[in-house]
Design an enzyme around this catalytic site. Structure first.
Site, PDB file in Angstrom:
ATOM      1  N   LYS A 131       0.834  -1.205   0.000  1.00 23.52           N
ATOM      2  CA  LYS A 131       0.000   0.000   0.000  1.00 23.52           C
ATOM      3  C   LYS A 131       0.872   1.261   0.000  1.00 23.52           C
ATOM      4  O   LYS A 131       0.496   2.286  -0.564  1.00 23.52           O
ATOM      5  CB  LYS A 131      -0.926  -0.001   1.221  1.00 23.52           C
ATOM      6  CG  LYS A 131      -1.959   1.106   1.233  1.00 23.52           C
ATOM      7  CD  LYS A 131      -2.917   0.915   2.385  1.00 23.52           C
ATOM      8  CE  LYS A 131      -3.919   2.052   2.498  1.00 23.52           C
ATOM      9  NZ  LYS A 131      -4.849   1.816   3.631  1.00 23.52           N
ATOM     10  N   GLU A 189     -10.749   6.716   4.964  1.00 21.72           N
ATOM     11  CA  GLU A 189     -10.792   5.830   6.134  1.00 21.72           C
ATOM     12  C   GLU A 189     -11.380   6.526   7.374  1.00 21.72           C
ATOM     13  O   GLU A 189     -12.255   5.958   8.033  1.00 21.72           O
ATOM     14  CB  GLU A 189      -9.391   5.275   6.432  1.00 21.72           C
ATOM     15  CG  GLU A 189      -8.959   4.241   5.397  1.00 21.72           C
ATOM     16  CD  GLU A 189      -7.459   3.964   5.410  1.00 21.72           C
ATOM     17  OE1 GLU A 189      -6.764   4.433   6.329  1.00 21.72           O
ATOM     18  OE2 GLU A 189      -6.990   3.275   4.481  1.00 21.72           O
TER      19      GLU A 189
END
Ligand code: ADP
Ligand code: MG
Length: 619
Positions: free
Chosen positions: A85, A182
């Site tokens: 990521k 998020e």
């Protein structure tokens, strides 16, 4: 209150629930969740585990994902890819790849390629493997393929990183309805989107990273005020602090431990730390140099060991608050995310810092995925009564360059996305058949102070008099914040368009710099804009006179012609030399008056021409 909109094609149909899921695609761990009989649940594998380690191993036989791959992390580090990521949407120069246990080669434009035994793979491909595993799990649990997903990304992810995430999803055969920040997902999981307006802090302490986000909820829209954190601070550092303490207790040096012993000690430290979230003390036992070592760690002792690390996170919180220009006591709620927020001293110090009890009732490992699942359920149209959408906003205004290097705003900053706006423009010159469309981003008046996003040309405009063509430029920003621009000459239907390339993404930091610059320069910008407008005006007049002279010079005496040319030259020179717009506008006004008689004469002549050869009673 949330704004209520029902997206086209997503209107809810009764008795026909679709399969939707929320995916937390994490650096260390990933999860998939869904809404089942109006309850949000994470989906598990056949062994009942909901956490999927974000690790992919390329073997001779194929690909392993998750727990299976994690088991080979040490033996087969080169082919067992973790933390990809960090590489998503980045170039090799953006990331310190020398710290990664696998080989990364720099490709074209700095694109990272990871060398494995099955050839080279990109971070997007590796992420796609993780998504495929989650997709398969969801298919199994829901009895069919997913119709749509919401994938979460860090709030600080730029356009390129978001685009890479979408690419991975496409590669995995998923329909991404939306990328969701998020922290926003975590706030949604706690139902904060249904609350009154206010400022929310999301404190996310995972295994290797710390993220703090300050969000403002206003009219159902979450706006990211600031983000901060430390990409190299997390629970792993807690483990290390405990391991070092043990070594000291035993009167050893770090060099007395080989790699194997260190790994065992760190594992034991991690276990002890996790146990101290419920127990008051634990025994740590490790075999070092064929000798069993033992230490008793109390929670009080651990709190003291971890205090400097927790303080470090609070310093980042302080900075994020400063960036958002928010005082700690203005924070209405603090949402806790990430496994490390289970450590009690973390909760305690965060509570003290913000002066309020943080929200911890939802499992901090699952909270992001659960919030994403709730959004996915709404977006797919399963929620009949309350089809509410969480909306994000555009961080910086989007616009076009117009004559004189001015930025014309088409979509204002803080406009809720998705959004489509169009504006009409026209040609500047007689017979102009092409037009350059320059898309810019920023709050400043001059294009040179804004950020250039894309340029493209519209060709094939029918040659008409200046100002006669109708060019409609449409901006469309999708729900993920990706922009596409199209231009059309409406009388002829000639079209051209561009999708703004992801590599133009801005970091939060760049955005805030650009915003503060626009405030600081507002007065200066106004003056620059006024001057630029007069310069355009000058060009327009000069151009009009130039073509009039080409056509109808003979209508003027030599003296009149000379006077007009002198006047034009004066305007031309002032245009490029003055800084005071009023001087230029006075000269334009003067020339315009001086040329009035010429315009009148041309008009008379054209009427005369039009009438010639016709009888008056025809009209
Ligand atoms: P990431 O966001 O990096 O994927 P997670 O949010 O999954 O990471 O958090 C992993 C971290 O949480 C690890 O350091 C792990 O030791 C820690 N953790 C898990 N359970 C507990 C616990 N009970 N007490 C303290 N820390 C915990
Ligand atoms: Mg996480």
């Amino acid at each position: 209150m949330l704004l209520q909109i029902s997206e086209p094609g997503l209107s809810p149909r009764p008795h026909q629930l679709k399969r939707a899921a929320g995916i937390d695609l994490g650096t260390t761990n990933s999860l998939v969740a869904t809404v089942r009989s109006s309850e949000r649940v994470t989906l598990t594998d056949e062994d009942g585990r909901d956490i999927l380690p974000s690790i992919v191993r390329y073997t001779d036989e194929g690909v392993e994902v998750g727990v299976e791959a994690k088991a080979s992390l040490l033996e087969d580090a080169e082919n067992t890819l973790m933390s990809v990521k960090r590489l998503m949407g980045r170039s090799v120069n953006d990331v310190d790849v020398s710290l990664l246990p696998y080989r990364v080669r720099e490709g074209e434009n700095g694109t990272p390629f990871i060398t494995t035994r099955r050839g080279e793979v990109t971070p997007v491909q590796v992420s796609a493997e993780i998504l495929r595993a989650l997709s398969a799990r969801a298919r199994e649990a829901l009895g069919g393929p997913l119709d749509g997903v919401v994938i979460t990304v860090p709030a600080y992810f730029d356009d390129a990183q978001r685009q890479a995430t979408k690419d991975a999803a496409r590669l995995a055969g998923m329909n991404v309805m939306r990328l969701l920040n998020e922290p926003t997902a975590a706030a949604v999981a706690y139902g904060l989107d249904e609350k009154a307006e206010g400022v929310i802090a999301v404190y996310d302490l995972g295994g290797g990273t710390f993220d703090i986000s300050i969000l403002r909820l206003k009219r159902g829209v979450f706006e990211v005020l600031s983000t901060g954190g430390d990409s190299a601070l997390g629970g792993d550092d807690f483990d290390l602090a405990i391991a070092r303490w043990c070594v000291e207790q035993w009167g050893l040096n770090a060099s007395d431990l080989d790699g194997r012993a260190w790994r065992h000690l760190q594992e034991a430290s991690k276990k002890a730390k996790e146990q101290l979230a419920s127990d008051d003390q634990v025994d740590i036992k490790v075999e070092i140099q064929d000798q069993l070592r033992q230490a008793m760690l109390t929670r009080v002792q651990m709190d003291a060991l971890l205090a400097p690390l927790v303080q470090k996170t609070l310093r980042a919180c302080r900075k994020a608050l400063r960036d958002a220009q928010i005082a700690a006591d203005e924070i209405a709620e603090v949402v806790m995310v990430g496994g490390s927020t289970r450590t009690l001293s973390v909760r305690g110090q965060v509570a003290e810092f913000f002066g309020c009890e943080p929200l911890t009732s939802i499992d901090p490992d699952k909270v992001v995925a659960l919030g994403a699942a709730a959004q996915a359920d709404v977006l797919i149209g399963n929620k009949r009564d309350a089809d509410m959408l969480l909306l994000d906003v555009i961080p910086l205004s989007l616009g076009l360059e117009t004559m004189g290097g001015l930025a014309e705003r088409v979509i204002d900053r803080n406009t809720v996305i998705p959004v489509a706006r169009a504006q009409e423009f026209t040609t500047f010159k007689d017979g102009q058949t092409a037009m350059m469309i320059h898309v810019v981003q920023g709050e400043r008046e001059l294009v040179s102070d804004c950020r250039s996003l894309a340029r493209f040309e519209l060709h094939g405009i029918p040659p008409l008099a200046a100002g006669a063509a109708r060019i409609r430029v449409a901006f469309q920003v999708d729900a993920d914040g990706l922009l596409s621009v199209s231009a059309e000459e409406t009388t002829s239907g000639v079209k051209s368009s561009v999708v703004v390339k992801p590599s133009y993404g801005l970091s939060e930091e760049e955005i805030s710099t650009m915003l503060s610059a626009s405030q600081n320069f507002a007065a200066e910008d106004m003056a620059a804009r006024a001057l630029a407008e007069q310069q355009v005006e000058a060009d327009r007049l000069l151009e009009a006179l130039r073509s009039a002279l080409i056509a109808d010079k003979h209508l003027l005496s030599e003296e009149e012609l000379l006077q007009l040319e002198v006047g034009m030259e004066a305007v031309r020179q002032l245009r490029d030399s003055v800084t005071d717009h009023s001087v230029l506008s006075a000269a334009i006004e003067k020339l315009s008056q001086e040329s009035d008689y010429f315009a009148t004469r041309r008009m008379d002549r054209s009427i005369h021409d039009a009438l010639a050869g016709h009888r008056v009673d025809e009209f």
